[in-house]
Write a protein that holds these residues in place. Structure first.
Motif, PDB file in Angstrom:
ATOM      1  N   VAL A   1      10.463   2.467 -11.677  1.00  0.00           N
ATOM      2  CA  VAL A   1      10.212   2.788  -9.947  1.00  0.00           C
ATOM      3  C   VAL A   1      10.168   1.643  -9.494  1.00  0.00           C
ATOM      4  O   VAL A   1       9.171   0.566  -9.421  1.00  0.00           O
ATOM      5  N   ASP A   2      11.126   1.308  -8.585  1.00  0.00           N
ATOM      6  CA  ASP A   2      11.321   0.094  -7.553  1.00  0.00           C
ATOM      7  C   ASP A   2      10.389   0.254  -6.467  1.00  0.00           C
ATOM      8  O   ASP A   2      10.391   1.117  -5.833  1.00  0.00           O
ATOM      9  N   SER A   3       9.576  -0.867  -6.486  1.00  0.00           N
ATOM     10  CA  SER A   3       8.549  -0.905  -5.355  1.00  0.00           C
ATOM     11  C   SER A   3       9.188  -0.885  -4.090  1.00  0.00           C
ATOM     12  O   SER A   3       8.495  -0.379  -3.213  1.00  0.00           O
ATOM     13  N   GLU A   4      10.252  -1.196  -3.845  1.00  0.00           N
ATOM     14  CA  GLU A   4      10.927  -1.184  -2.544  1.00  0.00           C
ATOM     15  C   GLU A   4      11.608   0.044  -2.152  1.00  0.00           C
ATOM     16  O   GLU A   4      12.161   0.381  -1.209  1.00  0.00           O
ATOM     17  N   ALA A   5      11.704   1.117  -3.100  1.00  0.00           N
ATOM     18  CA  ALA A   5      12.107   2.237  -2.744  1.00  0.00           C
ATOM     19  C   ALA A   5      11.494   3.137  -1.700  1.00  0.00           C
ATOM     20  O   ALA A   5      11.990   3.699  -0.689  1.00  0.00           O
ATOM     21  N   GLY A   6      10.279   2.849  -1.581  1.00  0.00           N
ATOM     22  CA  GLY A   6       9.467   3.652  -0.639  1.00  0.00           C
ATOM     23  C   GLY A   6       9.240   5.085  -1.081  1.00  0.00           C
ATOM     24  O   GLY A   6       9.511   5.385  -2.126  1.00  0.00           O
ATOM     25  N   LYS A   7       8.238   5.791  -0.185  1.00  0.00           N
ATOM     26  CA  LYS A   7       8.105   7.208  -0.496  1.00  0.00           C
ATOM     27  C   LYS A   7       9.098   7.935   0.158  1.00  0.00           C
ATOM     28  O   LYS A   7       9.818   7.841   1.063  1.00  0.00           O
TER      29      LYS A   7
END
Length: 131
Positions: A16-22
């Protein structure tokens, strides 16, 4: 069966890429979509393999992408055009609703569901999820 309910000969990798956002979406739809995709992936790997689930933000389109990838047997070329047709299956015990449900739920979320082949494996990709 292992603790996560998957066969022990299937290794799971979640990124899960932390940059993906919610994203803002119906969680019951996302759960059902993932359940169907993971079930298909597991069934495609009767001798075991690697299951990878990941999310990331596409650098070009800026949309959040969710992918489910397996190292299974793949989908026969002559079946690819029929995959989303209800009651079409390539499995001896399948009912043919899994991917049809995934497509319908994905579209109702306003997302796209492209299926892309990667060499000897399939990549199921759910993209354009809302934030």
């Amino acid at each position: 069966m292992s603790k996560n309910g998957l066969p022990e000969n299937i290794k799971v990798n979640v990124n899960v890429d932390s940059e993906a956002g919610k994203i803002v979406a119906d969680s019951s739809y996302i759960n059902r979509i993932l359940y169907n995709l993971v079930t298909n992936a597991v069934q495609a790997m009767p001798k075991g393999g690697q299951l990878t689930i990941q999310t990331f933000r596409d650098k070009e389109t800026k949309v959040v992408v969710l992918t489910v990838e397996d190292t299974g047997v793949g989908i026969p070329e002559n079946a690819k055009d029929k995959l989303f047709t209800p009651m079409f299956t390539t499995k001896s015990k399948g009912q043919g609703f899994g991917l049809a449900v995934v497509k319908r739920m994905t579209e109702s979320l306003g997302a796209r569901y492209p299926l892309r082949a990667k060499k000897d494996k399939e990549l199921n990709s759910l993209s354009d999820l809302h934030q």
